[in-house]
Design an enzyme around this catalytic site. Structure first.
Site, PDB file in Angstrom:
ATOM      1  N   GLY A  90       1.017  -1.278   0.036  1.00  0.00           N
ATOM      2  CA  GLY A  90      -0.056  -0.064   0.051  1.00  0.00           C
ATOM      3  C   GLY A  90       0.977   1.217   0.182  1.00  0.00           C
ATOM      4  O   GLY A  90       2.090   1.184  -0.162  1.00  0.00           O
ATOM      5  N   THR A  97      -6.397  -2.771  -1.985  1.00  0.00           N
ATOM      6  CA  THR A  97      -6.214  -1.356  -2.264  1.00  0.00           C
ATOM      7  C   THR A  97      -4.703  -0.886  -2.449  1.00  0.00           C
ATOM      8  O   THR A  97      -4.594   0.436  -2.905  1.00  0.00           O
ATOM      9  CB  THR A  97      -6.814  -0.661  -0.963  1.00  0.00           C
ATOM     10  OG1 THR A  97      -5.912  -0.972   0.072  1.00  0.00           O
ATOM     11  CG2 THR A  97      -8.141  -0.774  -0.735  1.00  0.00           C
ATOM     12  N   ASP A 141      -4.382 -12.845   2.175  1.00  0.00           N
ATOM     13  CA  ASP A 141      -5.346 -12.108   2.944  1.00  0.00           C
ATOM     14  C   ASP A 141      -4.856 -12.400   4.422  1.00  0.00           C
ATOM     15  O   ASP A 141      -5.063 -13.608   4.737  1.00  0.00           O
ATOM     16  CB  ASP A 141      -6.857 -12.637   2.392  1.00  0.00           C
ATOM     17  CG  ASP A 141      -7.777 -11.796   3.288  1.00  0.00           C
ATOM     18  OD1 ASP A 141      -7.671 -11.281   4.456  1.00  0.00           O
ATOM     19  OD2 ASP A 141      -8.991 -11.498   2.643  1.00  0.00           O
ATOM     20  N   SER A 168      -5.049  -2.617   5.995  1.00  0.00           N
ATOM     21  CA  SER A 168      -6.295  -2.211   6.098  1.00  0.00           C
ATOM     22  C   SER A 168      -6.787  -1.164   4.895  1.00  0.00           C
ATOM     23  O   SER A 168      -5.861  -0.267   4.770  1.00  0.00           O
ATOM     24  CB  SER A 168      -6.607  -1.564   7.438  1.00  0.00           C
ATOM     25  OG  SER A 168      -7.875  -0.936   7.474  1.00  0.00           O
ATOM     26  N   TYR A 183     -14.589   1.399  10.056  1.00  0.00           N
ATOM     27  CA  TYR A 183     -12.979   1.629  10.184  1.00  0.00           C
ATOM     28  C   TYR A 183     -12.617   1.919  11.842  1.00  0.00           C
ATOM     29  O   TYR A 183     -11.870   1.353  12.246  1.00  0.00           O
ATOM     30  CB  TYR A 183     -12.780   2.788   9.304  1.00  0.00           C
ATOM     31  CG  TYR A 183     -11.232   3.069   9.170  1.00  0.00           C
ATOM     32  CD1 TYR A 183     -10.396   2.402   8.538  1.00  0.00           C
ATOM     33  CD2 TYR A 183     -10.935   4.518   9.616  1.00  0.00           C
ATOM     34  CE1 TYR A 183      -8.921   2.512   8.431  1.00  0.00           C
ATOM     35  CE2 TYR A 183      -9.718   4.848   9.580  1.00  0.00           C
ATOM     36  CZ  TYR A 183      -8.740   3.872   8.764  1.00  0.00           C
ATOM     37  OH  TYR A 183      -7.359   4.326   8.780  1.00  0.00           O
ATOM     38  N   LYS A 239     -10.476  -0.321  14.241  1.00  0.00           N
ATOM     39  CA  LYS A 239      -9.121   0.367  14.832  1.00  0.00           C
ATOM     40  C   LYS A 239      -9.518   0.363  16.343  1.00  0.00           C
ATOM     41  O   LYS A 239      -8.261   0.005  16.925  1.00  0.00           O
ATOM     42  CB  LYS A 239      -8.849   1.622  14.386  1.00  0.00           C
ATOM     43  CG  LYS A 239      -8.404   1.431  12.613  1.00  0.00           C
ATOM     44  CD  LYS A 239      -7.111   0.817  12.394  1.00  0.00           C
ATOM     45  CE  LYS A 239      -6.676   1.009  10.839  1.00  0.00           C
ATOM     46  NZ  LYS A 239      -5.561   0.306  10.589  1.00  0.00           N
ATOM     47  N   TYR A 298      -2.937  -8.610  24.133  1.00  0.00           N
ATOM     48  CA  TYR A 298      -1.953  -9.666  23.934  1.00  0.00           C
ATOM     49  C   TYR A 298      -0.641  -9.133  24.598  1.00  0.00           C
ATOM     50  O   TYR A 298       0.171  -9.771  25.050  1.00  0.00           O
ATOM     51  CB  TYR A 298      -1.340  -9.708  22.624  1.00  0.00           C
ATOM     52  CG  TYR A 298      -2.068 -10.777  21.548  1.00  0.00           C
ATOM     53  CD1 TYR A 298      -3.559 -11.045  21.584  1.00  0.00           C
ATOM     54  CD2 TYR A 298      -1.422 -11.882  21.196  1.00  0.00           C
ATOM     55  CE1 TYR A 298      -4.117 -11.815  21.047  1.00  0.00           C
ATOM     56  CE2 TYR A 298      -2.014 -12.901  20.751  1.00  0.00           C
ATOM     57  CZ  TYR A 298      -3.387 -12.993  20.368  1.00  0.00           C
ATOM     58  OH  TYR A 298      -3.852 -14.023  19.774  1.00  0.00           O
TER      59      TYR A 298
HETATM   60  P1  NAD Z   1      -3.419   1.703   1.561  1.00  0.00           P
HETATM   61  O1  NAD Z   1      -4.938   1.490   1.215  1.00  0.00           O
HETATM   62  O2  NAD Z   1      -2.641   2.479   0.458  1.00  0.00           O
HETATM   63  O3  NAD Z   1      -2.606   0.475   2.180  1.00  0.00           O
HETATM   64  C1  NAD Z   1      -3.263  -0.770   2.759  1.00  0.00           C
HETATM   65  C2  NAD Z   1      -2.678  -1.885   2.422  1.00  0.00           C
HETATM   66  O4  NAD Z   1      -3.423  -3.073   3.069  1.00  0.00           O
HETATM   67  C3  NAD Z   1      -2.923  -2.252   0.712  1.00  0.00           C
HETATM   68  O5  NAD Z   1      -1.847  -2.691   0.259  1.00  0.00           O
HETATM   69  C4  NAD Z   1      -4.274  -3.270   0.919  1.00  0.00           C
HETATM   70  O6  NAD Z   1      -4.289  -4.189  -0.102  1.00  0.00           O
HETATM   71  C5  NAD Z   1      -3.548  -4.005   2.372  1.00  0.00           C
HETATM   72  N1  NAD Z   1      -4.772  -4.788   2.668  1.00  0.00           N
HETATM   73  C6  NAD Z   1      -5.960  -4.681   3.075  1.00  0.00           C
HETATM   74  N2  NAD Z   1      -6.665  -5.447   3.494  1.00  0.00           N
HETATM   75  C7  NAD Z   1      -5.759  -6.718   3.541  1.00  0.00           C
HETATM   76  C8  NAD Z   1      -5.781  -7.997   3.811  1.00  0.00           C
HETATM   77  N3  NAD Z   1      -7.050  -8.520   4.398  1.00  0.00           N
HETATM   78  N4  NAD Z   1      -4.817  -8.862   3.783  1.00  0.00           N
HETATM   79  C9  NAD Z   1      -3.734  -8.522   3.285  1.00  0.00           C
HETATM   80  N5  NAD Z   1      -3.537  -7.096   2.864  1.00  0.00           N
HETATM   81  C10 NAD Z   1      -4.344  -6.191   3.137  1.00  0.00           C
HETATM   82  O7  NAD Z   1      -3.525   2.597   2.954  1.00  0.00           O
HETATM   83  P2  NAD Z   1      -2.627   3.326   3.611  1.00  0.00           P
HETATM   84  O8  NAD Z   1      -2.699   4.809   3.475  1.00  0.00           O
HETATM   85  O9  NAD Z   1      -1.105   3.133   3.144  1.00  0.00           O
HETATM   86  O10 NAD Z   1      -2.692   2.850   5.100  1.00  0.00           O
HETATM   87  C11 NAD Z   1      -1.739   1.827   5.752  1.00  0.00           C
HETATM   88  C12 NAD Z   1      -2.292   1.885   7.180  1.00  0.00           C
HETATM   89  O11 NAD Z   1      -2.299   2.947   7.952  1.00  0.00           O
HETATM   90  C13 NAD Z   1      -3.708   1.367   7.257  1.00  0.00           C
HETATM   91  O12 NAD Z   1      -3.871   0.329   8.577  1.00  0.00           O
HETATM   92  C14 NAD Z   1      -4.435   2.670   7.764  1.00  0.00           C
HETATM   93  O13 NAD Z   1      -5.482   2.380   8.703  1.00  0.00           O
HETATM   94  C15 NAD Z   1      -3.282   3.353   8.488  1.00  0.00           C
HETATM   95  N6  NAD Z   1      -3.622   4.843   8.519  1.00  0.00           N
HETATM   96  C16 NAD Z   1      -3.070   5.476   7.441  1.00  0.00           C
HETATM   97  C17 NAD Z   1      -3.241   6.855   7.420  1.00  0.00           C
HETATM   98  C18 NAD Z   1      -2.822   7.862   6.079  1.00  0.00           C
HETATM   99  O14 NAD Z   1      -2.992   8.945   6.228  1.00  0.00           O
HETATM  100  N7  NAD Z   1      -2.448   7.187   5.129  1.00  0.00           N
HETATM  101  C19 NAD Z   1      -3.733   7.551   8.767  1.00  0.00           C
HETATM  102  C20 NAD Z   1      -4.173   6.852   9.599  1.00  0.00           C
HETATM  103  C21 NAD Z   1      -4.042   5.301   9.687  1.00  0.00           C
END
Ligand code: NAD
Ligand code: UDP
Length: 330
Positions: free
Chosen positions: A10, A35, A56, A75, A145, A149, A159
């Site tokens: 991601g 995603t 997954d 996620s 969401y 979280k 844990y």
């Molecule tokens: P993103 O959507 O680009 O990346 C999420 C990745 O998780 C993707 O590659 C997706 O394919 C993978 N994924 C989702 N469900 C999955 C599953 N069941 N099994 C395996 N892979 C799975 O989003 P991001 O912005 O890079 O966010 C990454 C993390 O950081 C997330 O947990 C998000 O909640 C957290 N986060 C991000 C932000 C931000 O501003 N970008 C803010 C707060 C929290």
């Protein structure tokens, strides 16, 4: 170190993988590409220390061998994504987190959970310190969401206290930079894509709602500082630079030199009104604070989007053949 990064394909995960490899670690990326995309790791595919596994994490996590650190980032994160994938989002925050914690327990690894400022919901306290419990609507659209979280945080702590796993929780605030999907629906990629295309820039409501925005390089520094510490958290990681969405839209239009106008659209249900991290703990415990100026960060991101646009910004998703090719790149 050998590091497992869930969600490593991601936006944030791919930057983490890149930085971990650069500092000498080996990385196992677990992702189902729901995603994210293997293309985000294509430039690293030649590195034999990177292993990309399509899985997954709600099904199972089976990583053989030694693991020193688990970074649980899988996620959907954009509201547009998680509203399309409500059950998947709840499952990855709950079952996925359980599996990632089990891996850390089995291997004796440290575990870091990517939590979010969304645990504060539409906050009644501003800025938000970690001691604030939040104001979340469990049955509103964002509940899938936010509550996933919040559950993830609770089970992470359980844990730690029950099984003695070395856990840490970071609450990430809005972060942006290269490799965000131009159509992921979040404000910054949307504004940049629209401004570069000369389309109206869509501001929700009157645009007076605020976010505090952080450049991805700073965020990665904060995550790794937390991973390298023994702290349990939760610790807010974000840039306190707060800006209204209308001001942000106008800033992007100015920086891109676009002739786009602002178009006001309906405000999403339960859209938080304000958001700003109190970063006192991050400074005190981790010695971390953001360094990149937001104007500089926006310019770097715009430049990346411009170059992507030159190669066809809205490319169709990779075919299974492309993905396979990238996955087997080494
Ligand atoms: P993103 O959507 O680009 O990346 C999420 C990745 O998780 C993707 O590659 C997706 O394919 C993978 N994924 C989702 N469900 C999955 C599953 N069941 N099994 C395996 N892979 C799975 O989003 P991001 O912005 O890079 O966010 C990454 C993390 O950081 C997330 O947990 C998000 O909640 C957290 N986060 C991000 C932000 C931000 O501003 N970008 C803010 C707060 C929290
Ligand atoms: N937003 C907007 N125009 C868009 C997309 C989002 O004005 O095209 C607003 C959205 O309503 C919210 C803010 O920008 O008030 C941040 O939204 P984003 O989806 O980036 O992140 P989050 O709501 O998760 O903080």
């Amino acid at each position: 170190m050998r590091v497992v990064v869930t969600g490593g394909a991601g936006f944030l995960g791919s930057h983490l993988c890149e930085r971990l490899l650069a500092r000498g670690d080996s990385v196992v990326c677990l992702d189902n590409f729901v995603t994210g995309s293997a293309a985000n790791l294509a430039h690293l595919a030649h590195d034999p220390r990177l292993e990309v596994v399509e899985v997954d994490v709600t099904d199972d996590i089976d990583v053989a061998g030694e693991v020193d650190l688990v970074l649980h980032f899988a996620s959907p994160a954009s509201p547009v994504d998680y509203l399309k994938l409500p059950i998947e989002t709840l499952k990855v925050g709950s079952i996925g987190t359980l599996h990632a914690l089990d891996l850390a327990q089995r291997t004796g690894a440290r575990f870091v959970l990517a939590s979010t400022s969304e645990v504060y919901g539409d906050p009644a306290v501003h800025p938000q310190p970690e001691s604030y419990w939040g104001n979340v609507n469990p049955v509103g659209p964002r509940g899938v969401y936010d509550e996933a979280k919040r559950f993830a945080e609770a089970i992470t702590l359980a844990y730690r206290t029950t099984h003695g796993v070395d856990t840490g929780i970071v609450r990430i605030f809005n972060t942006f930079g290269p490799r965000m999907r131009p159509n992921d629906g979040r404000a910054i990629p949307n504004f940049i894509r629209q401004a570069l295309a000369g389309e109206p820039v869509t501001v929700a409501g009157d645009g007076s709602q605020t976010r505090s925005i952080c450049y991805v390089d700073d965020l990665v520094d904060g995550i790794l500082a937390m991973a390298d510490s023994g702290h349990a958290g939760p610790v807010n990681v974000g840039n306190p630079h707060e800006i209204s969405m209308l001001a942000l839209a106008r800033w992007v239009i100015e920086l891109t030199g676009s002739s786009s106008s602002v178009e006001h659209i309906a405000r999403p249900v339960d859209d938080p009104t304000v958001r700003q991290p109190d970063t006192t703990l991050a400074v005190e415990l981790l010695g971390w604070q953001p360094r990149v100026e937001i104007e500089d960060a926006l310019q770097r991101t715009i430049e990346w989007f411009r170059q992507e646009a030159a190669h066809g910004l809205d490319l169709p998703p990779l075919t299974p053949d492309d993905t396979e090719h990238i996955l087997s790149g080494h």
